[in-house]
Design a protein around this motif. Structure first.
Motif, short mmCIF file in Angstrom:
data_model
loop_
_atom_site.label_atom_id
_atom_site.label_comp_id
_atom_site.label_asym_id
_atom_site.label_seq_id
_atom_site.Cartn_x
_atom_site.Cartn_y
_atom_site.Cartn_z
N UNK A 1 5.87 -69.89 114.84
CA UNK A 1 5.71 -70.24 116.26
C UNK A 1 7.05 -70.21 116.98
N UNK A 2 8.08 -70.81 116.37
CA UNK A 2 9.40 -70.81 117.00
C UNK A 2 9.98 -69.41 117.14
N UNK B 1 28.85 -80.01 126.81
CA UNK B 1 28.68 -78.62 126.36
C UNK B 1 28.92 -78.52 124.86
N UNK B 2 29.98 -79.14 124.37
CA UNK B 2 30.29 -79.08 122.94
C UNK B 2 29.22 -79.78 122.13
N UNK B 3 28.75 -80.95 122.58
CA UNK B 3 27.69 -81.66 121.85
C UNK B 3 26.39 -80.85 121.83
N UNK B 4 26.05 -80.23 122.94
CA UNK B 4 24.85 -79.40 122.98
C UNK B 4 24.94 -78.20 122.06
N UNK B 5 26.09 -77.54 122.06
CA UNK B 5 26.27 -76.38 121.18
C UNK B 5 26.30 -76.81 119.71
N UNK C 1 20.76 -77.35 114.32
CA UNK C 1 19.33 -77.00 114.25
C UNK C 1 19.11 -75.60 113.69
N UNK C 2 19.94 -74.66 114.08
CA UNK C 2 19.81 -73.30 113.56
C UNK C 2 20.16 -73.23 112.07
N UNK C 3 21.16 -73.99 111.64
CA UNK C 3 21.49 -74.02 110.21
C UNK C 3 20.36 -74.67 109.40
N UNK D 1 14.26 -71.79 105.87
CA UNK D 1 13.64 -70.47 105.73
C UNK D 1 14.06 -69.78 104.43
N UNK D 2 15.29 -70.00 104.00
CA UNK D 2 15.79 -69.34 102.79
C UNK D 2 15.38 -70.05 101.51
N UNK D 3 15.03 -71.33 101.63
CA UNK D 3 14.65 -72.09 100.43
C UNK D 3 13.38 -71.51 99.83
#
Length: 192
Positions: free
Chosen positions: A8-9, A65-69, A75-77, A83-85
């Motif tokens: 879905x994501x 900005x730094x906290x959001x990034x 989240x992406x990691x 996904x790789x597990x």
């Protein structure tokens, strides 16, 4: 469930990127954009100088900005690691007693476990999956039971027969299992 969330994501992100990229490409090729669109013509820039420097003097801007990034990167990691597990155990390490050991294909043990569980009295269908590590596997067993079967009896026979045979044949100290049982539902038939 993680597989569904992942799909879905990926679908949502893909649709947003396709829509925005297609719209920017269309405007860049000379199409007239709608009145609410960010760009007015093909020579319009993405961010004007005023937009880029608007929040520069605010004390909260750069930490936000730094906290959001940083949150986005975490989240992406997490998403990438999930996904790789590997969800299914590929091989089981069998202790042969001579110190060398052997590897048993996980799917082979799953097939034998599901086959033996499926032959139990009152089991309509059985499915087994191995998870965990190769030296300490765990089983997830799903059983579809006939309506007349006592689940406690079936669980006892599964534990003492199928799971015990799988544990002993692979020379494992323990084979913890999660068993999910579901009763088969039969459609009502009209009797005339």
């Amino acid at each position: 469930m993680l597989r569904t969330v992942n799909r879905v994501l990926v679908g949502i992100v893909g649709l947003v990127l396709l829509a925005v990229g297609g719209a920017v490409l269309a405007v860049g090729l000379g199409a007239s954009p709608p009145s609410w669109w960010l760009h007015d013509s093909r020579h319009d820039v993405l961010l004007t100088t005023a937009e880029r420097t608007r929040w520069r003097d605010e004390a909260w801007w750069w930490p936000a900005v730094i906290a959001g990034l940083a949150l986005l990167v975490l989240l992406l990691l997490w998403w990438l690691a999930a996904d790789l597990r590997r969800r299914r155990l590929g091989e089981v390490l069998v202790d042969t007693g001579d110190g060398a050991g052997a590897l048993l294909r996980g799917r082979a043990l799953e097939g034998v476990l599901a086959g033996e569980a499926g032959r139990l009295d009152g089991v309509a269908h059985a499915h087994a999956r191995l998870t965990g590590r190769s030296d300490a596997p765990a089983a997830q067993v799903r059983l579809l039971l006939e309506p007349h079967v006592d689940p406690a009896t079936t669980l006892n026979r599964l534990t003492t027969e199928a799971l015990a045979h799988a544990r002993d044949s692979a020379a494992l100290r323990a084979l913890p299992a999660t068993v999910r049982m579901k009763s088969a539902k039969h459609k009502a038939e009209r009797v005339s």
